[in-house]
Each structure stands twice: as C-alpha cells, then as structure tokens.
Design a protein around this motif. Structure first.
Motif, PDB file in Angstrom:
ATOM      1  N   VAL A  71      28.889  39.134  62.574  1.00 59.99           N
ATOM      2  CA  VAL A  71      29.585  39.346  61.302  1.00 59.99           C
ATOM      3  C   VAL A  71      30.445  40.600  61.387  1.00 59.99           C
ATOM      4  O   VAL A  71      30.038  41.618  61.939  1.00 59.99           O
ATOM      5  N   THR A  72      31.660  40.519  60.850  1.00 63.68           N
ATOM      6  CA  THR A  72      32.489  41.708  60.675  1.00 63.68           C
ATOM      7  C   THR A  72      32.730  41.893  59.183  1.00 63.68           C
ATOM      8  O   THR A  72      32.584  40.956  58.393  1.00 63.68           O
ATOM      9  N   SER A  73      33.084  43.118  58.788  1.00 66.03           N
ATOM     10  CA  SER A  73      33.261  43.400  57.367  1.00 66.03           C
ATOM     11  C   SER A  73      34.450  44.308  57.131  1.00 66.03           C
ATOM     12  O   SER A  73      34.946  44.971  58.049  1.00 66.03           O
ATOM     13  N   ALA A  74      34.916  44.335  55.889  1.00 63.73           N
ATOM     14  CA  ALA A  74      36.038  45.177  55.501  1.00 63.73           C
ATOM     15  C   ALA A  74      35.947  45.443  54.000  1.00 63.73           C
ATOM     16  O   ALA A  74      35.255  44.725  53.273  1.00 63.73           O
ATOM     17  N   VAL A  75      36.635  46.487  53.554  1.00 63.78           N
ATOM     18  CA  VAL A  75      36.673  46.788  52.123  1.00 63.78           C
ATOM     19  C   VAL A  75      38.116  46.933  51.670  1.00 63.78           C
ATOM     20  O   VAL A  75      39.006  47.238  52.468  1.00 63.78           O
ATOM     21  N   ALA A  76      38.341  46.711  50.378  1.00 64.58           N
ATOM     22  CA  ALA A  76      39.672  46.883  49.794  1.00 64.58           C
ATOM     23  C   ALA A  76      39.526  47.446  48.390  1.00 64.58           C
ATOM     24  O   ALA A  76      38.588  47.085  47.664  1.00 64.58           O
ATOM     25  N   TYR A  77      40.438  48.321  48.024  1.00 64.63           N
ATOM     26  CA  TYR A  77      40.423  48.843  46.663  1.00 64.63           C
ATOM     27  C   TYR A  77      40.827  47.759  45.679  1.00 64.63           C
ATOM     28  O   TYR A  77      41.570  46.833  46.013  1.00 64.63           O
ATOM     29  N   VAL A  78      40.303  47.896  44.458  1.00 61.07           N
ATOM     30  CA  VAL A  78      40.628  46.973  43.372  1.00 61.07           C
ATOM     31  C   VAL A  78      41.583  47.676  42.418  1.00 61.07           C
ATOM     32  O   VAL A  78      41.339  48.802  41.987  1.00 61.07           O
ATOM     33  N   VAL A  79      42.692  47.019  42.111  1.00 58.84           N
ATOM     34  CA  VAL A  79      43.696  47.587  41.205  1.00 58.84           C
ATOM     35  C   VAL A  79      43.718  46.761  39.917  1.00 58.84           C
ATOM     36  O   VAL A  79      44.071  45.583  39.930  1.00 58.84           O
ATOM     37  N   TYR A  80      43.320  47.399  38.812  1.00 59.84           N
ATOM     38  CA  TYR A  80      43.299  46.720  37.509  1.00 59.84           C
ATOM     39  C   TYR A  80      44.648  46.905  36.812  1.00 59.84           C
ATOM     40  O   TYR A  80      45.178  48.015  36.754  1.00 59.84           O
ATOM     41  N   GLU A  81      45.171  45.827  36.276  1.00 65.51           N
ATOM     42  CA  GLU A  81      46.487  45.844  35.623  1.00 65.51           C
ATOM     43  C   GLU A  81      46.434  45.103  34.287  1.00 65.51           C
ATOM     44  O   GLU A  81      45.576  44.251  34.081  1.00 65.51           O
ATOM     45  N   LYS A  82      47.386  45.421  33.409  1.00 66.17           N
ATOM     46  CA  LYS A  82      47.560  44.640  32.181  1.00 66.17           C
ATOM     47  C   LYS A  82      48.500  43.482  32.465  1.00 66.17           C
ATOM     48  O   LYS A  82      49.406  43.600  33.286  1.00 66.17           O
TER      49      LYS A  82
END
Length: 211
Positions: free
Chosen positions: A200-211
C-alpha cells in the motif's frame, strides 16, 4: 545487475513522482503535489521486483469542497480528483486497483454523505474502493523519466450534508467550515493480482472549502 539497476530506476520513478516534503497550506490553484509514501514503510531490500512494479504513485492537488445552504440543510460537495500511476509492466498483470479515502482529519468526518455508484445508484456513507467498479475515471498511457506507465484519474463527487434546527445554524456551520485551512484528506492505494494484495502507498491533500 540489469534487474538491480532497473529496480533502482523504478523506485526513483515511483517515489519521485511527487515532492518528498511535507505538504504546506496552499490555495486551490496551487500546483504542488502531495507526498507518496509506503503506508507500511519498508526498506528497499524488502521489496522485490514484482512488488515494485505493482506499487501505486500519487499526484494530488488540493481537493475542493463547494459549500451551500438550502433551507436548514448544509451541503458540501467534495470534488475528488486524484491521479494514480502504475508502471505499465505491472499494470498489464493487475486485476484491480483500489483507492481509499480517510476524512478523519477534516471537518467532513462528522457528516453523512452520498455518492453515485457504477450503476448510477445513489449510495449512503459508502464508497466502492475497487476502481473496476468506478465509472468516474479515465485511464491512459504515459511516460515518466523514460519509463512507460499508466495514469488513472479518478474524478467523482461525494455530497456531505446535515440538517439543522434553523437556516441560521446551517449558515453558521458553513462559515465554520469556510474558516478551516488545515484540513487534510488521506488517500491510500494498492493493486491486486493473482490472489495477492501488493504494498500500500499513501498520500495526503489539503481540503479547500469554498462558497
């Protein structure tokens, strides 16, 4: 010697597809990719050739979430957009590629969600991680550092929602979500072939909340 040389080259390709640094807060338009790492770290000596050619590499940008309030309900549409890469040699002998999401480090973790499955049916709090059963994807050939690979782009939407006692409470929660800048969603992926789950490999990403 040739196989050893190729193993080193392939390892560089797999772990070099993304920047080997911690991700930093960024705008939704940023082009920085996230880190791809083995979920269960192993030294190169523990990976054989078969393991290596089947391992998945990620290239991920910040994931956008469109928020809106309808009456007393807060809706947040998570626009999942993930690129996976598998070496062509390994992909030819792969039965399935799996992708899983982890929302524990986001504000979305406390909400129910719906999505659409392969048959066009709406499912509740359930995502099929076997990409054979996911129609919202494209698959194409590519070349990385002179090595043939297969690129899989998964682009689908998950709609998180919650109904509150009043429209104002729903709006207040929306504003709280819009003020979250450190949320990260974690992804993990592995391939399957001939009764074997590959590393298994893994990664992360930021979450950008928008209107």
């Amino acid at each position: 010697m040739k196989n050893l040389f190729l193993l080193i080259i392939v390892s560089v390709v797999l772990w070099g597809c993304s920047t080997q640094n911690d991700v930093q807060p960024q705008s939704a338009d940023s082009t920085q990719t996230s880190v791809t790492t083995p979920a269960d770290p192993a030294t190169p000596g523990k990976l054989n050739w078969d393991d290596t050619i089947h391992m998945v590499a990620f290239v991920i940008f910040p994931q956008k979430v469109k928020t809106s309030v309808s009456g007393t309900t807060l809706n947040m549409t998570f626009d999942e957009n993930v690129n996976l890469f598998v070496l062509a040699e390994g992909y030819k002998v792969t039965s399935a590629v799996h992708l899983k999401e982890d929302f524990k480090k986001t504000g979305l973790a406390g909400f129910d969600f719906t999505t659409v499955n392969q048959d066009g049916q709406t499912t509740f709090n359930s995502i099929d991680d076997n990409l054979n059963n996911v129609k919202f994807k494209t698959i194409g050939d590519t070349v990385i550092n002179g090595v043939k690979a297969v690129k899989i782009n998964i682009h689908r939407q998950l709609v998180f929602s919650k109904t509150y006692a009043s429209a104002q409470l729903a709006t207040d929660q929306q504003n709280l979500m819009l003020g979250r800048y450190e949320d990260v969603v974690s992804f993990s992926s592995y391939t399957y072939y001939n009764q074997k789950n590959y590393p298994v490999t893994s990664a992360v990403a930021y979450v950008v909340y928008e209107k």
